[in-house]
Structures are given as structure tokens and as C-alpha cells.
Scaffold this motif. Sequence first.
Motif, mmCIF file in Angstrom:
data_model
loop_
_atom_site.group_PDB
_atom_site.id
_atom_site.type_symbol
_atom_site.label_atom_id
_atom_site.label_comp_id
_atom_site.label_asym_id
_atom_site.label_seq_id
_atom_site.Cartn_x
_atom_site.Cartn_y
_atom_site.Cartn_z
ATOM 1 N N VAL A 146 24.895 25.608 -11.160
ATOM 2 C CA VAL A 146 25.280 26.766 -10.375
ATOM 3 C C VAL A 146 24.466 26.818 -9.098
ATOM 4 N N ARG A 147 25.081 26.913 -8.012
ATOM 5 C CA ARG A 147 24.369 27.008 -6.754
ATOM 6 C C ARG A 147 24.094 28.470 -6.461
ATOM 7 N N SER A 148 22.834 28.781 -6.192
ATOM 8 C CA SER A 148 22.532 30.175 -5.928
ATOM 9 C C SER A 148 23.260 30.619 -4.663
ATOM 10 N N THR A 149 23.543 31.882 -4.574
ATOM 11 C CA THR A 149 24.289 32.390 -3.429
ATOM 12 C C THR A 149 23.380 33.250 -2.553
ATOM 13 N N GLY A 150 23.923 33.809 -1.512
ATOM 14 C CA GLY A 150 23.130 34.676 -0.645
ATOM 15 C C GLY A 150 22.588 33.897 0.538
ATOM 16 N N THR A 151 21.825 34.589 1.389
ATOM 17 C CA THR A 151 21.296 33.965 2.589
ATOM 18 C C THR A 151 20.256 32.936 2.192
ATOM 19 N N LYS A 152 20.370 31.754 2.733
ATOM 20 C CA LYS A 152 19.331 30.767 2.476
ATOM 21 C C LYS A 152 18.920 30.150 3.806
ATOM 22 N N ILE A 153 17.658 29.772 3.845
ATOM 23 C CA ILE A 153 17.089 29.284 5.102
ATOM 24 C C ILE A 153 17.175 27.760 5.137
ATOM 25 N N GLU A 154 17.447 27.213 6.320
ATOM 26 C CA GLU A 154 17.563 25.764 6.448
ATOM 27 C C GLU A 154 16.194 25.089 6.353
ATOM 28 N N PHE A 207 6.827 32.127 4.349
ATOM 29 C CA PHE A 207 7.774 32.035 3.228
ATOM 30 C C PHE A 207 7.012 31.600 1.989
ATOM 31 N N THR A 208 7.231 32.297 0.899
ATOM 32 C CA THR A 208 6.509 31.950 -0.322
ATOM 33 C C THR A 208 7.353 31.083 -1.250
ATOM 34 N N CYS A 209 8.541 30.691 -0.780
ATOM 35 C CA CYS A 209 9.403 29.802 -1.578
ATOM 36 C C CYS A 209 10.384 29.117 -0.629
ATOM 37 N N LEU A 210 10.700 27.877 -0.935
ATOM 38 C CA LEU A 210 11.671 27.114 -0.141
ATOM 39 C C LEU A 210 13.047 27.781 -0.158
ATOM 40 N N PHE A 211 13.293 28.551 -1.191
ATOM 41 C CA PHE A 211 14.602 29.183 -1.328
ATOM 42 C C PHE A 211 14.580 30.676 -0.988
ATOM 43 N N ALA A 212 13.503 31.103 -0.334
ATOM 44 C CA ALA A 212 13.413 32.518 0.032
ATOM 45 C C ALA A 212 14.473 32.834 1.089
ATOM 46 N N SER A 213 14.988 34.038 1.063
ATOM 47 C CA SER A 213 15.988 34.375 2.074
ATOM 48 C C SER A 213 15.334 35.047 3.277
ATOM 49 N N PRO A 260 0.820 -1.230 0.000
ATOM 50 C CA PRO A 260 0.000 0.000 0.000
ATOM 51 C C PRO A 260 0.851 1.275 0.000
ATOM 52 N N TYR A 261 2.163 1.163 0.102
ATOM 53 C CA TYR A 261 3.024 2.346 0.240
ATOM 54 C C TYR A 261 3.497 2.877 -1.114
ATOM 55 N N ILE A 262 3.463 4.184 -1.269
ATOM 56 C CA ILE A 262 3.920 4.809 -2.528
ATOM 57 C C ILE A 262 5.294 5.425 -2.297
ATOM 58 N N LEU A 263 6.273 4.857 -2.951
ATOM 59 C CA LEU A 263 7.654 5.313 -2.768
ATOM 60 C C LEU A 263 7.956 6.476 -3.712
ATOM 61 N N ARG A 264 8.563 7.535 -3.152
ATOM 62 C CA ARG A 264 8.925 8.698 -3.978
ATOM 63 C C ARG A 264 10.406 8.987 -3.820
ATOM 64 N N PHE A 265 11.035 9.246 -4.927
ATOM 65 C CA PHE A 265 12.464 9.518 -4.926
ATOM 66 C C PHE A 265 12.658 11.025 -5.065
ATOM 67 N N ILE A 266 13.425 11.616 -4.169
ATOM 68 C CA ILE A 266 13.624 13.068 -4.176
ATOM 69 C C ILE A 266 15.073 13.390 -4.511
ATOM 70 N N GLU A 267 15.266 14.293 -5.440
ATOM 71 C CA GLU A 267 16.635 14.737 -5.735
ATOM 72 C C GLU A 267 17.188 15.540 -4.556
ATOM 73 N N PHE A 268 18.428 15.301 -4.242
ATOM 74 C CA PHE A 268 19.131 16.031 -3.176
ATOM 75 C C PHE A 268 19.163 17.514 -3.554
ATOM 76 N N MET A 269 18.552 18.347 -2.709
ATOM 77 C CA MET A 269 18.393 19.770 -3.040
ATOM 78 C C MET A 269 19.395 20.667 -2.335
ATOM 79 N N ASP A 270 19.651 21.801 -2.940
ATOM 80 C CA ASP A 270 20.606 22.766 -2.384
ATOM 81 C C ASP A 270 19.914 23.744 -1.450
ATOM 82 N N VAL A 271 19.048 23.211 -0.598
ATOM 83 C CA VAL A 271 18.350 24.078 0.339
ATOM 84 C C VAL A 271 19.276 24.376 1.526
ATOM 85 N N GLY A 272 19.190 25.581 2.068
ATOM 86 C CA GLY A 272 20.058 25.955 3.186
ATOM 87 C C GLY A 272 21.506 26.106 2.751
#
Length: 353
Positions: free
Chosen positions: A339-347, A289-295, A201-213
Motif C-alpha cells: 500500500v502506498r501511503s497517501t497525502g502530501t509527500k516531499i520529493e 524534517f524528522t522523517c523522509l516521509f514527513a509531509s 576498496p569500494y563498498i557496493l550497497r543495493f537500495i530498494e526503490f522507495m516510494d518517496v515523493g
Amino acid sequence: MPASPALHTDAPLVDTLNRPLHDLRLSVTDRCNFRCVYCMPKEVFGKDFAFMPRDEMLSFEEMTRLARISVAHGVEKIRLTGGEPLLRKGLEELIAMLAELRTPAGRPVDIALTTNGSALAMKAQALKDAGLKRVTVSLDSLDDTTFRAMNDVNFPVARILAGLDAAHAVGLGPIKINMVVKRGQNDHDIVNMARYFKGTPYILRFIEFMDVGTSNGWDMAAVLPSSEVLGRIHAELPLEEVAPNYTGETSRRWRYVDGEGEIGLISSVTQSFCHTCSRARVSTDGKLFTCLFASEGHDLRALLRDGSSDEQLSAAMGAIWRQRTDRASQLRSAQTGAVRSTGTKIEMSYIGG
Ligand code: SAM
Ligand code: SF4
Ligand code: SF4
């Protein structure tokens, strides 16, 4: 608890790119009992790390008030996250309060929870009784050595599997499983994970390693593109694509051609889905926050605590969403993805995954 008629407006709330506000992710704590290498690495989140003081955290009443106003603005789905949400004491009370909310059309709100699963065996029944409908459980490997190394607190796979069983037994469903794939760390276990959960019954999802934080040492070389995940599984267990459940779904769906279930691919790095992103996040201390990558977030706690009325809060949230322009992943893809975005990023553990 119906959405207050005073708050509801017939004009749909959309941002500058015509995206509605549909999903709310509420972070209920910035703490966690795991130290996943891609999220809260031990070197940064060590003994001396200053987590949020209690009085800065929103109360359940404050969270419910924001949720009710969001629902009047069009939110139909609320996901509780963190940090590890099951560490927040009395979470069931919050779930029970949210379960009473109704959309302007009178429907209950879809309430979900993302958890590392470590306390699920113990808490599944109470969560279900409080009104939770479904859970997403993170599990990065079935290989015990790999999993213990990735959560970095030596937590065994068997206890997560026991949590999954308990969630299923009490009727929390559909249950999704999130596997963050890091090249060279757990990618050897992709096909094994697919095989194990196929036909369950389980749905497996694969997530790409993200450059968050900024603390997880992200490197494009450690990202295994979803296309490669798909290729590896398809070579052994043939798959075909399925239409999305709804516009804005983060996961691309693929089902096994033999009819034994489906998997999801979340390609946050290689194939952005910003054009349909309808998610707002509220951190534990009440920043919107309106985006996961918002500063930076918008401080709603100040309004919650300065005597502002529901109408004033609603107007503030509406104005923030109307001005929203975020499409960070799309912009990064346009820079070739390397390219990894720069600047303040939130964890992630603060903003809520
Ligand atoms: N502690 C809970 C858990 O792990 O499920 C909820 C919070 S966690 C931040 C939410 C989701 O974000 C998890 O599925 C986790 O695997 C994912 N995540 C965290 N850091 C990530 C990263 N750098 N890249 C991709 N996914 C990540
Ligand atoms: Fe904790 Fe979840 Fe982050 Fe892992 S992914 S460290 S379980 S918040
Ligand atoms: Fe949404 Fe921001 Fe992620 Fe794009 S990068 S999908 S706008 S959260």
C-alpha cells in the motif's frame, strides 16, 4: 570550534521512541544535473520547474550554525546531500567550516557527502583538502546504455568511474557506492556490479526503490526486495552476514566468504529500520524534517533570521526531536508493503536523500 558549553546538556536528547539524534543530513541544493527516473523524472522536473530562489537558501554560515547546535544535541555525523551537492558553488567552504566542529567529547564530526559523482574527478582533491573524510557515489549500472537511461541525461558510466578513481586517489574513504535497484530496469546488472566491485576498496550497497515523493511513479512491482538481490549474488558469489557497525545503520552488511570485501543491503521498503532511525534532515531552505516521509518540515530559517539566540534555536530543535513519533516505513510494512501511503509527500531532491 567546540560545541558551545551553553548549548550542551547532559541529558541525552531522545524522541518519544527513545531514539537519539545522531545523524544530520544537510541538503545544500535542490538542483541536479541528472534526471534519475526514480528521483527527478524529466516530465516533472522539466525546463519550467521552479527551483528554490537563491535568497531562500540557507547560507553556509546558517547551515554551520544549525550544525553546531545539532552537534551539541548529540549529532556525530553530518552528510551533505541534495539535489546534487557538488552543484552548490563553493561547497568546499562549507566543508571546511563543518570540519572545525567538535562533539561535546571533543571529537571531530564525521563529515560525508552523497553525490552522483559527475563532478568528482574534478573536485575530489579540493573536497579532501577542505576536510571531507569520505564519499558515497550513486551508480545504478555499469551497463552504459542502462545507466544513461536511468540518469536520463545520457551521462556515461566511464566518467563516474573516473570520479571514483579520483576520490580513491586523494584518500577519501571508505567509498560507498549506492545502486538503486528497479525491477526490469537495472536488475540484470546486480551480479555484474557485485563482481566488478568485489575485492576493490569500494563498498557496493543495493537500495530498494522507495516510494518517496509523488513524482517518480512508484509501484511495488518495480521494487526488487533485498532478499532477492542477496539470493542472486549469493548463488554466484557466496556471502555471510556481518554485524552492523553501529546501532541505527541503515544498511545490512554481508561479506564474501572468500574474504574479498562486503556489500550492503538497504531494505527501506521490505524491512523497515525505523526503530533505530536517528536521522534528521534539513532542506536547503532550512526546514527540519524528522522523517523522509514527513509531509511538513519545521521552519528553522525563520528563527535563524529573526534574531533568535543559539539557545532559542537549540531549545526549538530539542523540542521538535523530543516530540518525534515518525516510523513511516514500519507503518507501511504493517500494511503489507503493497500500500502506498497517501497525502502530501516531499520529493527526495528537496528533502535530501
Ligand atoms: N544527487 C546525489 C546522489 O544521487 O547521490 C545526492 C542526492 S540523492 C537524492 C541521494 C540518494 O538517494 C542517491 O543514492 C539516490 O540514488 C537515492 N534515491 C533517490 N531517489 C530514490 C528512490 N526513489 N528510492 C531509493 N533511493 C533513491
Ligand atoms: Fe539527482 Fe541524485 Fe536525484 Fe539522481 S538521485 S536525480 S543524481 S538528486
Ligand atoms: Fe527514519 Fe522515517 Fe525512514 Fe523510518 S521512514 S527509517 S523514521 S526516515
